[in-house]
Design a protein around this motif. Structure first.
Motif, PDB file in Angstrom:
ATOM      1  N   PHE A   1      24.627 105.994  49.436  1.00 50.59           N
ATOM      2  CA  PHE A   1      25.622 106.316  50.519  1.00 50.59           C
ATOM      3  C   PHE A   1      26.220 104.857  51.041  1.00 50.59           C
ATOM      4  O   PHE A   1      27.498 104.977  51.094  1.00 50.59           O
ATOM      5  CB  PHE A   1      24.952 106.795  51.720  1.00 50.59           C
ATOM      6  CG  PHE A   1      25.784 107.270  52.930  1.00 50.59           C
ATOM      7  CD1 PHE A   1      26.521 108.026  53.086  1.00 50.59           C
ATOM      8  CD2 PHE A   1      25.331 106.339  54.148  1.00 50.59           C
ATOM      9  CE1 PHE A   1      27.701 108.058  54.105  1.00 50.59           C
ATOM     10  CE2 PHE A   1      26.117 106.453  55.140  1.00 50.59           C
ATOM     11  CZ  PHE A   1      27.269 107.236  55.192  1.00 50.59           C
ATOM     12  N   ILE A   2      25.386 103.844  51.034  1.00 47.48           N
ATOM     13  CA  ILE A   2      26.065 102.556  51.585  1.00 47.48           C
ATOM     14  C   ILE A   2      27.022 102.073  50.366  1.00 47.48           C
ATOM     15  O   ILE A   2      28.122 101.682  50.805  1.00 47.48           O
ATOM     16  CB  ILE A   2      24.686 101.424  51.666  1.00 47.48           C
ATOM     17  CG1 ILE A   2      24.115 102.044  52.879  1.00 47.48           C
ATOM     18  CG2 ILE A   2      25.530 100.093  51.904  1.00 47.48           C
ATOM     19  CD1 ILE A   2      22.808 101.101  53.034  1.00 47.48           C
ATOM     20  N   ASP A   3      26.485 102.343  49.104  1.00 47.11           N
ATOM     21  CA  ASP A   3      27.573 101.753  48.025  1.00 47.11           C
ATOM     22  C   ASP A   3      28.899 102.421  48.017  1.00 47.11           C
ATOM     23  O   ASP A   3      30.184 101.840  47.849  1.00 47.11           O
ATOM     24  CB  ASP A   3      26.888 101.768  46.766  1.00 47.11           C
ATOM     25  CG  ASP A   3      27.502 101.437  45.697  1.00 47.11           C
ATOM     26  OD1 ASP A   3      27.821 100.229  45.573  1.00 47.11           O
ATOM     27  OD2 ASP A   3      27.905 102.201  44.783  1.00 47.11           O
ATOM     28  N   ASP A   4      28.709 103.766  48.321  1.00 52.73           N
ATOM     29  CA  ASP A   4      30.052 104.727  48.214  1.00 52.73           C
ATOM     30  C   ASP A   4      30.860 104.401  49.249  1.00 52.73           C
ATOM     31  O   ASP A   4      32.273 104.299  49.309  1.00 52.73           O
ATOM     32  CB  ASP A   4      29.561 106.187  48.503  1.00 52.73           C
ATOM     33  CG  ASP A   4      29.067 106.768  47.086  1.00 52.73           C
ATOM     34  OD1 ASP A   4      29.072 106.130  46.059  1.00 52.73           O
ATOM     35  OD2 ASP A   4      28.647 107.683  47.313  1.00 52.73           O
ATOM     36  N   ARG A   5      30.385 103.896  50.607  1.00 58.05           N
ATOM     37  CA  ARG A   5      31.150 103.626  51.750  1.00 58.05           C
ATOM     38  C   ARG A   5      31.594 102.164  51.456  1.00 58.05           C
ATOM     39  O   ARG A   5      32.872 102.026  51.818  1.00 58.05           O
ATOM     40  CB  ARG A   5      30.057 103.646  53.008  1.00 58.05           C
ATOM     41  CG  ARG A   5      30.929 103.266  54.389  1.00 58.05           C
ATOM     42  CD  ARG A   5      32.231 104.453  54.647  1.00 58.05           C
ATOM     43  NE  ARG A   5      31.480 105.525  54.712  1.00 58.05           N
ATOM     44  CZ  ARG A   5      31.306 106.025  56.107  1.00 58.05           C
ATOM     45  NH1 ARG A   5      31.297 105.079  57.022  1.00 58.05           N
ATOM     46  NH2 ARG A   5      30.803 107.028  56.263  1.00 58.05           N
ATOM     47  N   LEU A   6      30.901 101.286  50.923  1.00 59.09           N
ATOM     48  CA  LEU A   6      31.495 100.117  50.635  1.00 59.09           C
ATOM     49  C   LEU A   6      32.706 100.084  49.827  1.00 59.09           C
ATOM     50  O   LEU A   6      33.597  99.332  49.837  1.00 59.09           O
ATOM     51  CB  LEU A   6      30.438  99.006  50.209  1.00 59.09           C
ATOM     52  CG  LEU A   6      29.380  98.656  51.257  1.00 59.09           C
ATOM     53  CD1 LEU A   6      28.278  97.888  50.584  1.00 59.09           C
ATOM     54  CD2 LEU A   6      30.067  97.593  52.166  1.00 59.09           C
ATOM     55  N   LYS A   7      32.380 100.719  48.555  1.00 50.05           N
ATOM     56  CA  LYS A   7      33.465 100.961  47.596  1.00 50.05           C
ATOM     57  C   LYS A   7      34.984 101.665  48.278  1.00 50.05           C
ATOM     58  O   LYS A   7      35.875 101.534  48.070  1.00 50.05           O
ATOM     59  CB  LYS A   7      32.834 101.892  46.501  1.00 50.05           C
ATOM     60  CG  LYS A   7      32.253 101.107  45.591  1.00 50.05           C
ATOM     61  CD  LYS A   7      31.637 102.047  44.486  1.00 50.05           C
ATOM     62  CE  LYS A   7      30.603 101.075  43.678  1.00 50.05           C
ATOM     63  NZ  LYS A   7      30.045 102.170  42.707  1.00 50.05           N
ATOM     64  N   ASP A   8      34.683 102.569  49.250  1.00 46.98           N
ATOM     65  CA  ASP A   8      35.610 103.283  49.685  1.00 46.98           C
ATOM     66  C   ASP A   8      36.462 102.533  50.812  1.00 46.98           C
ATOM     67  O   ASP A   8      37.790 102.617  50.887  1.00 46.98           O
ATOM     68  CB  ASP A   8      35.198 104.694  50.406  1.00 46.98           C
ATOM     69  CG  ASP A   8      36.450 105.558  51.005  1.00 46.98           C
ATOM     70  OD1 ASP A   8      37.193 105.738  50.327  1.00 46.98           O
ATOM     71  OD2 ASP A   8      36.246 106.068  52.148  1.00 46.98           O
ATOM     72  N   SER A   9      35.731 102.017  51.836  1.00 51.73           N
ATOM     73  CA  SER A   9      36.547 101.156  52.906  1.00 51.73           C
ATOM     74  C   SER A   9      36.151  99.756  53.025  1.00 51.73           C
ATOM     75  O   SER A   9      36.802  98.994  53.763  1.00 51.73           O
ATOM     76  CB  SER A   9      35.995 101.808  54.334  1.00 51.73           C
ATOM     77  OG  SER A   9      34.522 101.521  54.561  1.00 51.73           O
ATOM     78  N   GLY A  10      35.246  99.251  52.037  1.00 52.37           N
ATOM     79  CA  GLY A  10      34.690  97.639  52.347  1.00 52.37           C
ATOM     80  C   GLY A  10      33.859  97.201  53.647  1.00 52.37           C
ATOM     81  O   GLY A  10      33.617  96.312  53.711  1.00 52.37           O
ATOM     82  N   VAL A  11      33.805  98.475  54.127  1.00 54.14           N
ATOM     83  CA  VAL A  11      32.880  98.172  55.550  1.00 54.14           C
ATOM     84  C   VAL A  11      31.592  99.087  55.358  1.00 54.14           C
ATOM     85  O   VAL A  11      31.539 100.052  55.134  1.00 54.14           O
ATOM     86  CB  VAL A  11      33.542  98.540  56.747  1.00 54.14           C
ATOM     87  CG1 VAL A  11      32.747  98.413  58.186  1.00 54.14           C
ATOM     88  CG2 VAL A  11      34.907  97.745  57.014  1.00 54.14           C
ATOM     89  N   SER A  12      30.434  98.305  55.757  1.00 59.02           N
ATOM     90  CA  SER A  12      29.201  99.211  55.978  1.00 59.02           C
ATOM     91  C   SER A  12      28.956 100.122  56.864  1.00 59.02           C
ATOM     92  O   SER A  12      29.676  99.998  58.070  1.00 59.02           O
ATOM     93  CB  SER A  12      27.981  98.127  56.078  1.00 59.02           C
ATOM     94  OG  SER A  12      28.040  96.965  55.187  1.00 59.02           O
ATOM     95  N   PRO A  13      28.363 101.217  56.476  1.00 55.47           N
ATOM     96  CA  PRO A  13      28.164 102.416  57.468  1.00 55.47           C
ATOM     97  C   PRO A  13      27.549 101.818  58.708  1.00 55.47           C
ATOM     98  O   PRO A  13      26.733 101.044  58.597  1.00 55.47           O
ATOM     99  CB  PRO A  13      27.697 103.369  56.761  1.00 55.47           C
ATOM    100  CG  PRO A  13      27.018 102.776  55.634  1.00 55.47           C
ATOM    101  CD  PRO A  13      27.880 101.637  55.197  1.00 55.47           C
ATOM    102  N   SER A  14      27.445 102.646  59.998  1.00 53.81           N
ATOM    103  CA  SER A  14      26.923 102.097  60.909  1.00 53.81           C
ATOM    104  C   SER A  14      25.326 102.983  60.798  1.00 53.81           C
ATOM    105  O   SER A  14      25.375 103.741  60.128  1.00 53.81           O
ATOM    106  CB  SER A  14      27.379 102.573  62.234  1.00 53.81           C
ATOM    107  OG  SER A  14      27.554 104.303  62.348  1.00 53.81           O
ATOM    108  N   PHE A  15      24.523 102.489  61.625  1.00 57.91           N
ATOM    109  CA  PHE A  15      23.169 103.135  61.693  1.00 57.91           C
ATOM    110  C   PHE A  15      23.465 104.496  61.993  1.00 57.91           C
ATOM    111  O   PHE A  15      22.568 105.332  61.306  1.00 57.91           O
ATOM    112  CB  PHE A  15      22.335 102.470  62.626  1.00 57.91           C
ATOM    113  CG  PHE A  15      21.587 101.098  61.797  1.00 57.91           C
ATOM    114  CD1 PHE A  15      20.689 100.993  61.039  1.00 57.91           C
ATOM    115  CD2 PHE A  15      22.258  99.878  62.395  1.00 57.91           C
ATOM    116  CE1 PHE A  15      20.424  99.968  60.190  1.00 57.91           C
ATOM    117  CE2 PHE A  15      21.769  98.529  61.885  1.00 57.91           C
ATOM    118  CZ  PHE A  15      20.997  98.586  60.925  1.00 57.91           C
ATOM    119  N   GLU A  16      24.327 104.884  62.829  1.00 54.80           N
ATOM    120  CA  GLU A  16      24.486 106.382  63.302  1.00 54.80           C
ATOM    121  C   GLU A  16      24.814 107.167  62.266  1.00 54.80           C
ATOM    122  O   GLU A  16      24.461 108.103  61.794  1.00 54.80           O
ATOM    123  CB  GLU A  16      25.170 106.553  64.582  1.00 54.80           C
ATOM    124  CG  GLU A  16      25.379 107.771  65.068  1.00 54.80           C
ATOM    125  CD  GLU A  16      24.192 108.233  65.724  1.00 54.80           C
ATOM    126  OE1 GLU A  16      24.086 109.511  65.800  1.00 54.80           O
ATOM    127  OE2 GLU A  16      23.514 107.631  66.149  1.00 54.80           O
TER     128      GLU A  16
END
Length: 232
Positions: A12-27
């Motif tokens: 999930f973290i890797d997909d979000r970084l590839k998509d937006s370049g920003v780490s997802p929040s803890f929430e």
């Protein structure tokens, strides 16, 4: 060896970084994995960091970097619900020569900020949706939240008006510990806990205030103090 949740979070973290370049929040991580609290996310991230799959960038609350991902193998679910890679499975390096993970005291965690707590006459501790970024070195094990201190009844314990009390969630505490005490299920206060037979005494750390005495059924412990954060 990764557990199923560790593997899900890493992807999930890797997909979000590839998509937006920003780490997802803890929430966002909590919702994506279907967990009930952010403390579970903290434990998963720490486990992934220990295994060198991710690293947390210092002095930034939401900066995660994926160092490697499992690739090319078939994931196996073991009886203990552990996801492991076959021995021949290669590991794809996402960055070359990654810097070593920062020491734990450089990590920053986000914990819920639940309003204000009295260090004086009891006032209501409000439930809030804000979060407070806290150095991980100030927190011990368990789930934590923060409360803004109002009043001066704990001044001799070094707790000042406007400080942020870092609270470990618990319903039990030892005699002499500083606790968040909920009185009559309505008002909360920050005081030293003293047990006197079937009664509870809440002691201030300021000679200008008198101790507060209640029956055991009138007071419920909501946490004990784990640290203090002061902004200048």
């Amino acid at each position: 060896m990764l557990t199923q949740k560790q593997h899900e979070l890493l992807c999930f973290i890797d997909d979000r970084l590839k998509d937006s370049g920003v780490s997802p929040s803890f929430e966002e991580m909590k919702e994506a994995l279907g967990l009930k609290s952010k403390s579970g996310i903290h434990r998963l991230i720490s486990a992934l960091e220990e295994r060198d799959f991710i690293r947390r960038l210092p002095n930034r609350a939401r900066a995660l970097e994926v160092l490697k991902l499992p690739e090319g193998g078939v994931l196996e679910i073991t009886p203990s619900n552990v996801v492991s890679l076959r021995p021949e499975t290669p590991v794809r390096e996402v960055v070359s020569n990654p810097a070593p993970a920062p020491a734990a005291n450089n990590d920053v965690l986000e914990i819920p900020l639940h309003g204000r707590i009295a260090a004086g006459a009891p006032i209501e501790a409000m439930e809030g949706q804000s979060a407070l970024s806290v150095p991980a070195a100030l927190l011990g094990p368990g789930e934590h939240y923060a409360l803004e201190v109002s009043g001066d009844s704990m001044i001799d314990a070094g707790i000042l008006d406007g400080d942020f009390a870092l609270i470990q969630k618990t319903e039990v505490a030892r005699d002499g510990e500083i606790v968040v005490a909920l009185i009559h299920e309505e008002e909360a206060t920050l005081k030293y806990l003293r047990k006197d037979g079937g009664n509870v005494q809440l002691d201030p750390a300021n000679a200008a205030y008198e101790p507060q005495r209640y029956g055991a059924g009138e007071v419920r412990i909501q946490g004990k103090m784990a640290g203090l954060l002061r902004r200048y």
